[in-house]
Write a protein that holds these residues in place. Structure first.
Motif, PDB file in Angstrom:
ATOM      1  N   ALA A  85      54.270  40.201  39.207  1.00 29.39           N
ATOM      2  CA  ALA A  85      53.246  41.200  38.885  1.00 29.39           C
ATOM      3  C   ALA A  85      52.800  41.056  37.437  1.00 29.39           C
ATOM      4  CB  ALA A  85      53.786  42.612  39.141  1.00 29.39           C
ATOM      5  N   TRP A  86      53.763  40.930  36.530  1.00 27.52           N
ATOM      6  CA  TRP A  86      53.443  40.794  35.106  1.00 27.52           C
ATOM      7  C   TRP A  86      52.657  39.516  34.851  1.00 27.52           C
ATOM      8  CZ3 TRP A  86      53.263  44.089  31.286  1.00 27.52           C
ATOM      9  CH2 TRP A  86      53.080  43.600  29.991  1.00 27.52           C
ATOM     10  N   GLU A  87      53.080  38.426  35.458  1.00 25.10           N
ATOM     11  CA  GLU A  87      52.408  37.128  35.292  1.00 25.10           C
ATOM     12  C   GLU A  87      50.919  37.253  35.639  1.00 25.10           C
ATOM     13  OE1 GLU A  87      51.756  33.005  34.749  1.00 25.10           O
ATOM     14  OE2 GLU A  87      53.446  34.240  34.114  1.00 25.10           O
ATOM     15  N   PHE A  88      50.608  37.969  36.705  1.00 26.21           N
ATOM     16  CA  PHE A  88      49.221  38.129  37.129  1.00 26.21           C
ATOM     17  C   PHE A  88      48.470  39.134  36.249  1.00 26.21           C
ATOM     18  CE2 PHE A  88      45.788  39.990  39.602  1.00 26.21           C
ATOM     19  CZ  PHE A  88      45.128  38.848  40.043  1.00 26.21           C
ATOM     20  N   LYS A 128      38.781  39.277  36.473  1.00 26.87           N
ATOM     21  CA  LYS A 128      37.589  38.868  37.233  1.00 26.87           C
ATOM     22  C   LYS A 128      37.898  38.796  38.730  1.00 26.87           C
ATOM     23  CE  LYS A 128      34.015  35.291  37.458  1.00 26.87           C
ATOM     24  NZ  LYS A 128      32.822  36.065  37.124  1.00 26.87           N
ATOM     25  N   THR A 129      39.095  38.312  39.074  1.00 31.51           N
ATOM     26  CA  THR A 129      39.514  38.173  40.471  1.00 31.51           C
ATOM     27  C   THR A 129      39.571  39.515  41.186  1.00 31.51           C
ATOM     28  OG1 THR A 129      40.858  36.280  39.810  1.00 31.51           O
ATOM     29  CG2 THR A 129      41.369  37.248  41.946  1.00 31.51           C
ATOM     30  N   ILE A 130      39.943  40.567  40.471  1.00 32.45           N
ATOM     31  CA  ILE A 130      40.117  41.869  41.124  1.00 32.45           C
ATOM     32  C   ILE A 130      38.989  42.857  40.792  1.00 32.45           C
ATOM     33  CG2 ILE A 130      42.622  41.635  41.402  1.00 32.45           C
ATOM     34  CD1 ILE A 130      42.995  43.370  38.893  1.00 32.45           C
ATOM     35  N   THR A 131      37.859  42.317  40.363  1.00 32.60           N
ATOM     36  CA  THR A 131      36.672  43.124  40.073  1.00 32.60           C
ATOM     37  C   THR A 131      35.581  42.737  41.068  1.00 32.60           C
ATOM     38  OG1 THR A 131      37.246  43.232  37.729  1.00 32.60           O
ATOM     39  CG2 THR A 131      34.965  43.714  38.300  1.00 32.60           C
ATOM     40  N   PRO A 132      34.885  43.726  41.658  1.00 34.86           N
ATOM     41  CA  PRO A 132      33.828  43.415  42.623  1.00 34.86           C
ATOM     42  C   PRO A 132      32.795  42.435  42.053  1.00 34.86           C
ATOM     43  CG  PRO A 132      34.218  45.784  42.548  1.00 34.86           C
ATOM     44  CD  PRO A 132      35.032  45.168  41.441  1.00 34.86           C
ATOM     45  N   PHE A 140      31.291  40.331  36.346  1.00 37.23           N
ATOM     46  CA  PHE A 140      32.276  40.401  35.271  1.00 37.23           C
ATOM     47  C   PHE A 140      32.464  39.024  34.654  1.00 37.23           C
ATOM     48  CE2 PHE A 140      36.557  40.250  33.616  1.00 37.23           C
ATOM     49  CZ  PHE A 140      36.703  41.473  33.003  1.00 37.23           C
ATOM     50  N   ASP A 141      32.268  38.941  33.352  1.00 34.85           N
ATOM     51  CA  ASP A 141      32.370  37.671  32.648  1.00 34.85           C
ATOM     52  C   ASP A 141      33.079  37.868  31.320  1.00 34.85           C
ATOM     53  OD1 ASP A 141      31.790  35.078  33.164  1.00 34.85           O
ATOM     54  OD2 ASP A 141      29.650  35.227  32.717  1.00 34.85           O
ATOM     55  N   ILE A 142      34.151  37.131  31.095  1.00 30.75           N
ATOM     56  CA  ILE A 142      34.853  37.221  29.814  1.00 30.75           C
ATOM     57  C   ILE A 142      34.143  36.313  28.820  1.00 30.75           C
ATOM     58  CG2 ILE A 142      37.007  36.758  28.594  1.00 30.75           C
ATOM     59  CD1 ILE A 142      38.493  37.432  31.188  1.00 30.75           C
ATOM     60  N   LEU A 143      33.774  36.875  27.673  1.00 29.48           N
ATOM     61  CA  LEU A 143      33.087  36.107  26.639  1.00 29.48           C
ATOM     62  C   LEU A 143      34.075  35.475  25.663  1.00 29.48           C
ATOM     63  CD1 LEU A 143      30.213  38.610  25.762  1.00 29.48           C
ATOM     64  CD2 LEU A 143      30.095  36.588  27.250  1.00 29.48           C
ATOM     65  N   SER A 144      35.133  36.226  25.310  1.00 27.80           N
ATOM     66  CA  SER A 144      36.112  35.693  24.364  1.00 27.80           C
ATOM     67  C   SER A 144      37.379  36.536  24.369  1.00 27.80           C
ATOM     68  CB  SER A 144      35.532  35.663  22.944  1.00 27.80           C
ATOM     69  OG  SER A 144      35.325  36.981  22.482  1.00 27.80           O
ATOM     70  N   LYS A 184      42.649  46.484  47.564  1.00 27.36           N
ATOM     71  CA  LYS A 184      42.465  45.572  48.706  1.00 27.36           C
ATOM     72  C   LYS A 184      42.656  44.124  48.281  1.00 27.36           C
ATOM     73  CE  LYS A 184      39.421  48.588  51.315  1.00 27.36           C
ATOM     74  NZ  LYS A 184      38.038  48.936  51.601  1.00 27.36           N
ATOM     75  N   LYS A 185      42.112  43.766  47.141  1.00 28.61           N
ATOM     76  CA  LYS A 185      42.207  42.384  46.646  1.00 28.61           C
ATOM     77  C   LYS A 185      43.663  42.023  46.341  1.00 28.61           C
ATOM     78  CE  LYS A 185      39.848  38.735  45.672  1.00 28.61           C
ATOM     79  NZ  LYS A 185      39.161  37.995  46.702  1.00 28.61           N
ATOM     80  N   LEU A 186      44.414  42.944  45.742  1.00 31.56           N
ATOM     81  CA  LEU A 186      45.820  42.677  45.440  1.00 31.56           C
ATOM     82  C   LEU A 186      46.642  42.509  46.720  1.00 31.56           C
ATOM     83  CD1 LEU A 186      46.217  45.029  42.368  1.00 31.56           C
ATOM     84  CD2 LEU A 186      46.435  42.526  42.345  1.00 31.56           C
ATOM     85  N   ILE A 187      46.327  43.272  47.750  1.00 34.28           N
ATOM     86  CA  ILE A 187      47.001  43.110  49.055  1.00 34.28           C
ATOM     87  C   ILE A 187      46.648  41.744  49.634  1.00 34.28           C
ATOM     88  CG2 ILE A 187      47.025  43.899  51.462  1.00 34.28           C
ATOM     89  CD1 ILE A 187      46.760  46.799  50.297  1.00 34.28           C
ATOM     90  N   GLU A 188      45.383  41.359  49.518  1.00 27.94           N
ATOM     91  CA  GLU A 188      44.936  40.043  49.984  1.00 27.94           C
ATOM     92  C   GLU A 188      45.693  38.923  49.262  1.00 27.94           C
ATOM     93  OE1 GLU A 188      40.729  38.125  49.348  1.00 27.94           O
ATOM     94  OE2 GLU A 188      40.489  40.017  50.439  1.00 27.94           O
ATOM     95  N   LEU A 189      45.905  39.087  47.973  1.00 23.26           N
ATOM     96  CA  LEU A 189      46.573  38.064  47.171  1.00 23.26           C
ATOM     97  C   LEU A 189      48.087  38.031  47.349  1.00 23.26           C
ATOM     98  CD1 LEU A 189      44.645  38.593  43.811  1.00 23.26           C
ATOM     99  CD2 LEU A 189      44.499  36.571  45.267  1.00 23.26           C
TER     100      LEU A 189
END
Length: 155
Positions: free
Chosen positions: A19-22, A30-34, A39-43, A144-149
């Motif tokens: 859990a911590w690693e993720f 980004k993976t767990i955001t619709p 969603f884009d990380i700039l820096s 839902k995404k975390l259950i999927e993963l």
């Protein structure tokens, strides 16, 4: 000044380490955001999480309006919790606590977000039908995404 709180818990069938690693890698947000939020990380997400880390994003939370969001990781206790606070962005206040706790058969993840909407009374009037439902939707997607993963918890 009205401060709202969103409180969510989710159990997953993984170890605290997994859990911590993720969760402690900002790029996984980004993976767990619709997808519609673009969603884009700039820096700031190129190092493991540490107190004082500044992360800059671009998000499109509502009505297709792109918004810059800057958060600071203010507290980190390895494999237990971290806190991110908005320094610049769509909220008048955003303080997000992430807790991870070992439970029988997995982990409990807990999010507590204290936030204030901008624009005073006008912002407060939009909270029940715009802001709160959007936050609920985002966290429902995350669950839902975390259950999927990681799979469904059957403690």
């Amino acid at each position: 000044m009205k401060i709202y709180t969103l409180h969510k818990k989710q159990n997953l069938p993984i170890t605290v380490e997994e859990a911590w690693e993720f969760l402690s890698k900002p790029q996984n947000l980004k993976t767990i955001t619709p997808d519609y939020m673009s969603f884009d990380i700039l820096s700031g997400a190129d190092k493991p999480m540490f107190p004082g880390q500044i992360i800059q994003y671009i998000v499109t939370p509502i009505l297709g309006i792109k918004t810059k969001w800057v958060t600071e990781i203010t507290h980190v206790k390895d494999k237990e919790y971290f806190v991110d606070e908005q320094r610049f962005g769509p909220y008048a206040l955003w303080h997000h606590k992430h807790f991870i706790k070992k439970i029988k058969g997995g982990v409990e993840m807990e999010d507590i977000i204290d936030y204030k909407v901008p624009m005073g009374l006008l912002g407060q009037l939009t909270h029940p039908f715009l802001v709160k439902p959007k936050l609920e939707e985002i966290f429902e997607y995350r669950q839902k995404k975390l259950i999927e993963l990681f799979g469904e918890y059957h403690g």
